[in-house]
Design a protein around this motif. Structure first.
Motif, PDB file in Angstrom:
ATOM      1  N   ASN A  38       0.820  -1.214   0.000  1.00  0.00           N
ATOM      2  CA  ASN A  38       0.000   0.000   0.000  1.00  0.00           C
ATOM      3  C   ASN A  38       0.857   1.270   0.000  1.00  0.00           C
TER       4      ASN A  38
ATOM      5  N   HIS B 282       2.196   1.550  -3.519  1.00  0.00           N
ATOM      6  CA  HIS B 282       1.112   1.912  -4.443  1.00  0.00           C
ATOM      7  C   HIS B 282       0.807   3.412  -4.376  1.00  0.00           C
ATOM      8  N   THR B 283       0.632   3.891  -3.139  1.00  0.00           N
ATOM      9  CA  THR B 283       0.304   5.315  -2.951  1.00  0.00           C
ATOM     10  C   THR B 283       1.430   6.194  -3.491  1.00  0.00           C
ATOM     11  N   TYR B 284       2.662   5.824  -3.202  1.00  0.00           N
ATOM     12  CA  TYR B 284       3.806   6.608  -3.665  1.00  0.00           C
ATOM     13  C   TYR B 284       3.852   6.661  -5.205  1.00  0.00           C
TER      14      TYR B 284
ATOM     15  N   GLU C 163       0.401   8.579  -6.419  1.00  0.00           N
ATOM     16  CA  GLU C 163       0.198   9.979  -6.017  1.00  0.00           C
ATOM     17  C   GLU C 163       1.439  10.840  -6.171  1.00  0.00           C
TER      18      GLU C 163
END
Ligand code: MF3
Ligand code: CO
Ligand code: CO
Length: 265
Positions: A43, A46-48, A51
């Protein structure tokens, strides 16, 4: 399919994607701690990627793969699926494999992390696997036989009581995740391709502490050693240059040991 020779513009984009993938491995390092789950690592990555990097995690939904990175712990050779129940413990060894799509091009890289303190044997397995990748990178230049990559890795690994996985290999990379040619990590006499400037591919040896045999779990993805011995893997994306290769996915921590552009005489 044939081997696609890349233009400078293509390589520029593969370099950007590869740098982003390398950056994810740098960022995740601080989170590799006892008690974190592999899904939490997924997670964070993924976010890095989505975004911060405004990029696409290539593994997510690739042939049905359900997560954004691969997390392969201990006897998992590759394609481990991040999971909330898989909690890292002291002495674990984990490969994180990140593939990024940016501006239509792919970059693919992976490395091992050791959780806390592990055994000398596990640390050696990781070190030797990384060294085998570096030795293969050092021989790359136009005009050499592709076969030399596997030959170099095999000759080096033979000195240890380790084995080389044969079922998975490196691959051409560019506008597609997996292109021709296949890059074998062991010596094979059916390999006749000659390296050319503008080829871009990965080298990603998987080395087992025990024998080379594998089994695939019921999830259809997770690949483990048959004998439950531990396994390590390191991966870089590279471009063949005039007189050597450029390691497109080199991380900052590697720079003291290996220069981005390896010049062969
Ligand atoms: N990144 C892997 C490779 O080096 C491929 C992972 S495919 C996935 O080629 F679907 F498992 F993510
Ligand atoms: Co790869
Ligand atoms: Co990979």
């Amino acid at each position: 399919m044939t081997i696609l020779i890349k233009t400078e513009e293509d390589i520029y984009k593969i370099r950007i994607a590869s740098h982003l993938a390398a950056e994810v491995l740098e960022v995740i390092e601080d989170y590799i701690k006892i008690g974190i789950s592999t899904n939490e690592l997924n997670n964070i990555c993924h976010t890095y990627i989505v975004e911060k990097q405004k990029a696409i995690p290539a593994c997510l939904n690739y042939q049905g793969f359900p997560k954004s990175i691969c997390t392969s712990v201990n006897d998992v050779i590759c394609h481990g699926i991040p999971n909330n129940k898989k909690i890292l413990k002291e002495g674990d060894i984990i490969n994180i494999d990140v593939t990024i799509i940016k501006d239509g091009f792919y970059g693919d890289t992976s490395k091992m992390f050791i959780v806390g303190k592990s055994t000398t044997q596990n640390e050696l397995l990781c070190k030797i696997t990384q060294e085998s990748l570096y030795l293969a990178l050092k021989i790359i230049k136009p005009g050499i036989r592709l076969r030399m990559i596997g030959k170099t890795i095999q000759k080096f690994i033979k000195q240890y009581n380790f084995s080389i996985v044969r079922e998975y290999c490196g691959h051409g990379i560019g506008k597609f995740f997996h292109e021709e040619p296949q890059i074998l990590h062991y010596d094979s006499n059916d390999e006749e391709i000659i390296l050319q400037k503008g080829m871009t591919f990965t080298i990603e040896p998987m080395i087992n502490a025990g024998n080379r045999h594998i089994r695939i779990m019921k999830d259809g993805w997770t690949v483990k050693t048959k004998d439950k011995s531990l396994s390590a893997q390191y991966e870089h994306t590279l471009a063949v240059t005039n007189n050597g290769c450029e390691i497109l996915s080199l991380r900052k921590e590697e720079k003291p040991f290996i220069s981005t552009i390896l010049i062969n005489k």
